[in-house]
Write a protein that holds these residues in place. Structure first.
Motif, PDB file in Angstrom:
ATOM      1  N   HIS A 134      19.058 -33.919  33.905  1.00  0.00           N
ATOM      2  CA  HIS A 134      19.928 -34.718  34.757  1.00  0.00           C
ATOM      3  C   HIS A 134      20.140 -34.085  36.130  1.00  0.00           C
ATOM      4  CE1 HIS A 134      22.859 -37.935  35.224  1.00  0.00           C
ATOM      5  NE2 HIS A 134      23.623 -37.063  35.855  1.00  0.00           N
ATOM      6  N   LYS A 135      20.295 -32.774  36.138  1.00  0.00           N
ATOM      7  CA  LYS A 135      20.538 -32.056  37.404  1.00  0.00           C
ATOM      8  C   LYS A 135      19.913 -30.664  37.361  1.00  0.00           C
ATOM      9  CE  LYS A 135      23.165 -28.942  35.577  1.00  0.00           C
ATOM     10  NZ  LYS A 135      23.372 -29.267  34.258  1.00  0.00           N
ATOM     11  N   ILE A 136      19.622 -30.172  38.559  1.00  0.00           N
ATOM     12  CA  ILE A 136      19.193 -28.781  38.679  1.00  0.00           C
ATOM     13  C   ILE A 136      20.394 -28.040  39.243  1.00  0.00           C
ATOM     14  CG2 ILE A 136      17.518 -27.180  39.712  1.00  0.00           C
ATOM     15  CD1 ILE A 136      15.806 -29.276  38.541  1.00  0.00           C
ATOM     16  N   ALA A 137      20.781 -26.944  38.622  1.00  0.00           N
ATOM     17  CA  ALA A 137      21.915 -26.168  39.122  1.00  0.00           C
ATOM     18  C   ALA A 137      21.481 -24.734  39.363  1.00  0.00           C
ATOM     19  CB  ALA A 137      23.066 -26.199  38.112  1.00  0.00           C
ATOM     20  N   CYS A 138      21.811 -24.253  40.564  1.00  0.00           N
ATOM     21  CA  CYS A 138      21.482 -22.866  40.897  1.00  0.00           C
ATOM     22  C   CYS A 138      22.802 -22.117  41.078  1.00  0.00           C
ATOM     23  CB  CYS A 138      20.666 -22.859  42.194  1.00  0.00           C
ATOM     24  SG  CYS A 138      20.246 -21.208  42.732  1.00  0.00           S
ATOM     25  N   VAL A 139      23.018 -21.097  40.262  1.00  0.00           N
ATOM     26  CA  VAL A 139      24.270 -20.331  40.301  1.00  0.00           C
ATOM     27  C   VAL A 139      23.962 -18.907  40.776  1.00  0.00           C
ATOM     28  CG1 VAL A 139      26.240 -19.499  38.947  1.00  0.00           C
ATOM     29  CG2 VAL A 139      25.182 -21.698  38.372  1.00  0.00           C
ATOM     30  N   VAL A 140      24.538 -18.545  41.931  1.00  0.00           N
ATOM     31  CA  VAL A 140      24.304 -17.207  42.480  1.00  0.00           C
ATOM     32  C   VAL A 140      25.532 -16.354  42.203  1.00  0.00           C
ATOM     33  CG1 VAL A 140      23.803 -15.883  44.576  1.00  0.00           C
ATOM     34  CG2 VAL A 140      22.903 -18.205  44.318  1.00  0.00           C
ATOM     35  N   ALA A 141      25.319 -15.177  41.612  1.00  0.00           N
ATOM     36  CA  ALA A 141      26.456 -14.304  41.285  1.00  0.00           C
ATOM     37  C   ALA A 141      26.199 -12.902  41.794  1.00  0.00           C
ATOM     38  CB  ALA A 141      26.683 -14.284  39.785  1.00  0.00           C
ATOM     39  N   GLU A 142      27.309 -12.239  42.106  1.00  0.00           N
ATOM     40  CA  GLU A 142      27.260 -10.868  42.560  1.00  0.00           C
ATOM     41  C   GLU A 142      27.767 -10.007  41.404  1.00  0.00           C
ATOM     42  OE1 GLU A 142      28.055 -10.218  47.160  1.00  0.00           O
ATOM     43  OE2 GLU A 142      29.841 -10.027  45.904  1.00  0.00           O
ATOM     44  N   VAL A 143      27.041  -8.947  41.087  1.00  0.00           N
ATOM     45  CA  VAL A 143      27.451  -8.099  39.972  1.00  0.00           C
ATOM     46  C   VAL A 143      27.806  -6.730  40.515  1.00  0.00           C
ATOM     47  CG1 VAL A 143      26.775  -7.218  37.710  1.00  0.00           C
ATOM     48  CG2 VAL A 143      25.780  -9.346  38.545  1.00  0.00           C
ATOM     49  N   SER A 144      29.034  -6.304  40.262  1.00  0.00           N
ATOM     50  CA  SER A 144      29.446  -5.001  40.770  1.00  0.00           C
ATOM     51  C   SER A 144      28.986  -3.914  39.790  1.00  0.00           C
ATOM     52  CB  SER A 144      30.956  -4.966  40.960  1.00  0.00           C
ATOM     53  OG  SER A 144      31.565  -5.188  39.709  1.00  0.00           O
ATOM     54  N   PRO A 145      28.951  -2.657  40.240  1.00  0.00           N
ATOM     55  CA  PRO A 145      28.453  -1.591  39.357  1.00  0.00           C
ATOM     56  C   PRO A 145      29.226  -1.507  38.042  1.00  0.00           C
ATOM     57  CG  PRO A 145      28.710  -0.791  41.599  1.00  0.00           C
ATOM     58  CD  PRO A 145      29.290  -2.169  41.579  1.00  0.00           C
ATOM     59  N   ASP A 146      30.512  -1.920  38.048  1.00  0.00           N
ATOM     60  CA  ASP A 146      31.262  -1.853  36.786  1.00  0.00           C
ATOM     61  C   ASP A 146      31.049  -3.098  35.916  1.00  0.00           C
ATOM     62  OD1 ASP A 146      32.609  -3.656  38.274  1.00  0.00           O
ATOM     63  OD2 ASP A 146      34.571  -2.686  38.210  1.00  0.00           O
ATOM     64  N   GLY A 147      30.121  -3.954  36.298  1.00  0.00           N
ATOM     65  CA  GLY A 147      29.734  -5.082  35.452  1.00  0.00           C
ATOM     66  C   GLY A 147      30.500  -6.365  35.716  1.00  0.00           C
ATOM     67  N   LYS A 148      31.385  -6.369  36.727  1.00  0.00           N
ATOM     68  CA  LYS A 148      32.133  -7.591  37.024  1.00  0.00           C
ATOM     69  C   LYS A 148      31.197  -8.617  37.686  1.00  0.00           C
ATOM     70  CE  LYS A 148      36.488  -8.868  39.186  1.00  0.00           C
ATOM     71  NZ  LYS A 148      35.959  -9.644  40.311  1.00  0.00           N
ATOM     72  N   VAL A 149      31.267  -9.850  37.191  1.00  0.00           N
ATOM     73  CA  VAL A 149      30.349 -10.881  37.696  1.00  0.00           C
ATOM     74  C   VAL A 149      31.154 -11.920  38.494  1.00  0.00           C
ATOM     75  CG1 VAL A 149      28.621 -12.616  37.049  1.00  0.00           C
ATOM     76  CG2 VAL A 149      28.928 -10.577  35.631  1.00  0.00           C
ATOM     77  N   ASP A 150      30.828 -12.070  39.766  1.00  0.00           N
ATOM     78  CA  ASP A 150      31.512 -13.057  40.608  1.00  0.00           C
ATOM     79  C   ASP A 150      30.526 -14.106  41.089  1.00  0.00           C
ATOM     80  OD1 ASP A 150      34.096 -12.099  40.559  1.00  0.00           O
ATOM     81  OD2 ASP A 150      33.725 -10.660  42.173  1.00  0.00           O
ATOM     82  N   VAL A 151      30.830 -15.372  40.783  1.00  0.00           N
ATOM     83  CA  VAL A 151      29.967 -16.450  41.288  1.00  0.00           C
ATOM     84  C   VAL A 151      30.276 -16.628  42.771  1.00  0.00           C
ATOM     85  CG1 VAL A 151      29.436 -18.908  41.128  1.00  0.00           C
ATOM     86  CG2 VAL A 151      29.865 -17.597  39.047  1.00  0.00           C
ATOM     87  N   GLY A 168      33.723 -26.454  25.325  1.00  0.00           N
ATOM     88  CA  GLY A 168      33.369 -25.130  25.839  1.00  0.00           C
ATOM     89  C   GLY A 168      33.098 -25.156  27.328  1.00  0.00           C
ATOM     90  N   ARG A 169      33.959 -24.446  28.079  1.00  0.00           N
ATOM     91  CA  ARG A 169      33.741 -24.317  29.522  1.00  0.00           C
ATOM     92  C   ARG A 169      33.318 -22.883  29.794  1.00  0.00           C
ATOM     93  NH1 ARG A 169      36.382 -28.538  32.111  1.00  0.00           N
ATOM     94  NH2 ARG A 169      37.873 -29.632  30.801  1.00  0.00           N
ATOM     95  N   PRO A 170      32.491 -22.661  30.817  1.00  0.00           N
ATOM     96  CA  PRO A 170      32.052 -21.293  31.085  1.00  0.00           C
ATOM     97  C   PRO A 170      33.228 -20.366  31.395  1.00  0.00           C
ATOM     98  CG  PRO A 170      30.848 -22.850  32.452  1.00  0.00           C
ATOM     99  CD  PRO A 170      31.924 -23.619  31.762  1.00  0.00           C
ATOM    100  N   SER A 171      33.182 -19.164  30.848  1.00  0.00           N
ATOM    101  CA  SER A 171      34.197 -18.155  31.195  1.00  0.00           C
ATOM    102  C   SER A 171      33.488 -16.805  31.307  1.00  0.00           C
ATOM    103  CB  SER A 171      35.296 -18.122  30.139  1.00  0.00           C
ATOM    104  OG  SER A 171      34.753 -17.730  28.907  1.00  0.00           O
ATOM    105  N   GLY A 172      34.236 -15.790  31.658  1.00  0.00           N
ATOM    106  CA  GLY A 172      33.649 -14.444  31.768  1.00  0.00           C
ATOM    107  C   GLY A 172      33.112 -14.141  33.149  1.00  0.00           C
ATOM    108  N   VAL A 173      33.411 -15.013  34.117  1.00  0.00           N
ATOM    109  CA  VAL A 173      32.994 -14.745  35.494  1.00  0.00           C
ATOM    110  C   VAL A 173      34.190 -14.918  36.436  1.00  0.00           C
ATOM    111  CG1 VAL A 173      30.559 -15.412  35.234  1.00  0.00           C
ATOM    112  CG2 VAL A 173      32.248 -17.149  35.831  1.00  0.00           C
ATOM    113  N   GLY A 174      34.074 -14.300  37.615  1.00  0.00           N
ATOM    114  CA  GLY A 174      35.098 -14.470  38.644  1.00  0.00           C
ATOM    115  C   GLY A 174      34.497 -15.238  39.808  1.00  0.00           C
TER     116      GLY A 174
END
Ligand SMILES: Nc1ncnc2c1ncn2[C@@H]1O[C@H](COP(=O)(O)OP(=O)(O)OP(=O)(O)O)[C@@H](O)[C@H]1O
Ligand SMILES: [Mg+2]
Length: 411
Positions: free
Chosen positions: A15-32, A349-355
């Motif tokens: 239905h759609k193409i989705a591109c999600v770009v995230a930044e990962v800090s050295p301590d493993g924190k993931v920010d979209v 279920g909604r995505p979680s575990g990211v900032g």
């Protein structure tokens, strides 16, 4: 510049193409930090059927994500789905070399578990360890360093059509994107929407997209069953096109706005306006007419999921019930109808575990996209800290080896 790394998930959906770009800090924190979506034009039932259209849609989704994030996307984790996907549980046995399990023994036992008859047009996508057994003692998750002479592994093997994987990679290459890995879509979604406790006590993930419904069952923390049903929300839309005599675009909008699959959720006398095709006047229609079209289709879909689960034999071992995700899980009444049919607790279920852009990605539509990012982060960790990573990581041949196998050794 801080030591941030970028991980990109590219969900090539029907239905759609989705591109999600995230930044990962050295301590493993993931920010979209960026998201791009574009309607998908070149897929049918989860499989690429038109390379040019897919390339165009991917290009536009990636461009949007690049603009939003200010990052140039070079390497992506992408998903794979479709009815060519098969999941099997398999078993391997080896003798340990020195009376103690080494990493090499684990690699050998996984290879042994993989040795099964796979048709020539299929390739292994994932080998997911479930449990290890040492000298008859089962339930072992981290076997390395333990004493024993006989090592057994139980694994879940996922295979897919070589040509489908090749076409996904080809589309990405045509957009100048390197493919870091091709991941089973429900495995990616599970990273984003399932809680570790749910996987431990048993849970069923049902990702209802536009063209496919992807199922994954987790018990005791490991994946036990995967399957794909080639039906999704776009079939509901098509039913509305025929039933309401309107265009696919209007039908999709009507479904999102007024659709439901439980008659009790809509007042019997509520009227809605249906835009007609060919410049005719819009018509008024009871909203219940839509429900009468959507309810049997959703019911049929959930019954098919139930039949798959009963066939797998795991349906009675899932205390956490069912988690619905994917765009079509947003249909009003889907959770309630699923509860009735599965006779089990059901949640959305909604995505979680990211900032970062949490508000934007916290919808079931982005479960696979966000999941691909989280999978990518985990995979990178297993690469850089392979000696400390214990279990449940994806093992087996590296992507490079797998990709070479997909394309033949000459590429
Ligand atoms: N609010 C909503 N109510 C009902 N249906 C919805 C809603 N939002 C999206 N959908 C439906 O969800 C489907 C798209 O879901 P999703 O974006 O997860 O699909 P996809 O990942 O592109 O497809 P697939 O995974 O099957 O290849 C479409 O059929 C769309 O009409
Ligand atoms: Mg999808």
């Amino acid at each position: 510049m801080k030591h941030q790394q970028t991980v990109v998930g590219l969900d090539i959906g029907t239905h759609k193409i989705a591109c999600v770009v995230a930044e990962v800090s050295p301590d493993g924190k993931v920010d979209v930090i960026g998201i791009g979506t574009h309607p998908s034009r070149g897929l049918r039932k989860g499989v690429v059927v038109n390379i040019d259209s897919t390339v165009e849609s991917i290009g536009l989704a990636v461009q949007e994500a690049e603009l939003m994030s200010g990052v140039e996307v070079k390497r992506v984790y992408t998903g794979i789905a479709g009815s060519h996907i098969h999941g099997y549980n398999s078993h391997g046995v080896v003798a340990t070399k020195d009376g103690e399990v080494s990493q090499e023994d684990v690699t050998r036992v996984i290879e042994a578990a993989k040795a099964m008859n796979i048709s020539a047009d299929q390739k292994v996508l994932h080998i997911l360890p479930q449990d290890y057994i040492i000298d008859g003692q089962d339930g072992i998750k981290s076997p390395v360093g333990m004493s024993g002479v006989r090592l057994e592994a139980k694994v879940h093997v996922v295979t897919g059509a070589v040509s489908s994987a090749q076409n996904i990679i080809k589309c990405c290459h045509r957009c100048d994107l390197e493919v870091a890995d091709v991941v089973l879509e429900q495995l990616a979604s599970s990273e984003a929407v399932l809680q570790p406790e749910e996987k431990e006590i048993g849970v069923i993930l049902v990702d209802i997209g536009g063209g496919t419904t992807d199922i994954a069952v987790f018990i005791n923390g490991s994946i036990r069953h995967t399957s794909v049903i080639p039906i999704g929300g776009d079939h509901l839309t098509n039913d509305l096109v025929v039933g309401l005599r309107t265009s696919p675009r209007e039908a999709d909008q009507l479904k999102r706005k007024h659709g439901a699959c439980m008659p009790s959720m809509v007042a019997p006398d509520e009227m809605i306006e249906i835009p007609s095709v060919g410049g005719r006047e819009p018509r008024a229609m009871p909203r219940q007419v839509m429900i009468q079209i959507l309810e049997p289709r959703m019911e049929e879909l959930f019954e098919m999921v139930k039949a798959h689960l009963e066939q797998s034999g795991f349906h009675n071992q899932v205390s956490a019930g069912v988690v619905l995700t994917g765009g079509s899980s947003l249909l009003k009444g889907a959770v309630e109808l699923a509860e009735e049919i599965f006779d089990a607790p059901v949640r959305l279920g909604r995505p979680s575990g990211v900032g970062g852009l949490v508000d934007v990605v916290a919808t079931p539509v982005y479960s696979t996209g966000v999941g691909l990012v989280l999978y990518g982060c985990r995979y990178r960790q297993t690469n850089t800290r392979s000696t400390t990573k214990k279990h449940h990581s994806v093992s087996g041949p590296s992507l490079w080896q797998r990709m070479r196998a997909w394309f033949g050794d000459t590429s």
